[in-house]
Design an enzyme around this catalytic site. Structure first.
Site: not given
Ligand code: VGL
Ligand code: ZN
Length: 199
Positions: A107, A9, A152
């Site tokens: 995701k 990310d 994450c």
């Protein structure tokens, strides 16, 4: 040993100026680009939410960002709107080397379930497909870097260790949100799961 670098990310919304900015989130980009040259495979992940996603505070009347609510799958922090599919905020940081990526996995696209982990949605059951991709390529060893350490990266590293991968998190190439002690809890959780933390 076949080794993949998993870059979590590194997107504009998690960098300074973004909707869910992580302090110094952009500082890790040069080091991540350097690490790519040492990996057999490079996987990038992207948080990729539809507008009105259930993890957004704006979707729940009367709740402010960073409040904790109960969802059918367990507790969920409510976030500012971020990483909306196709937006500039959801794009990778401009300096991240995306040319070296073999695989990009998105995701958090399911409106009803958040997905911190690159392996499973937050119900801890629904797979993203990343495990199958890595296994079919014979990859058994993972280095993880990116944003955010305590959400994450943490969820991805713990899931990977539980799945039997040899996992190292390069803490110098991650940055944290650190909400109510979430960073310390994440470090403890990753250690307990058998993740190697460096430096
Ligand atoms: C993340 C909060 C919400 C992350 C994603 O990438 O750590 N954190 N969505
Ligand atoms: Zn998100």
């Amino acid at each position: 040993m076949t080794h993949a670098l998993i870059v979590i990310d590194v997107q504009n919304d998690f960098c300074p100026g973004g909707a869910l900015a992580v302090t110094d989130g952009d500082q890790i980009v040069p080091g991540i680009n350097d690490l790519m040259t040492q990996a057999d495979a490079v996987v990038l992940t992207q948080d990729w939410h539809p507008a009105g996603h259930s993890s957004f505070a704006s979707t729940h009347q009367g709740h402010d960002p960073y409040a904790l609510i109960q969802m059918p799958y367990g507790p969920q922090v409510l976030w500012p709107d971020h990483c909306i599919q196709g937006s500039t905020g959801a794009a990778f940081h401009a300096d991240l080397n995306t040319d070296r990526a073999d695989m990009i996995i998105r995701k958090g696209y399911n409106p009803a379930i958040d997905s911190y982990s690159a392996f499973f949605e937050n119900d801890h059951k629904t797979p993203t497909g990343l495990q199958g991709y890595l296994r079919t390529r014979g990859i058994d060893t993972l280095t993880m870097v990116g944003l955010a350490t305590d959400f994450c990266v943490n969820f991805s590293a713990v899931d990977a260790a539980k799945l039997g991968f040899d996992v190292t998190v390069r803490m110098d190439l991650c940055r944290a949100i650190d909400l109510d002690g979430s960073l310390i809890a994440a470090v403890e959780g990753m250690k307990a799961a058998g993740v190697t933390l460096t430096p």
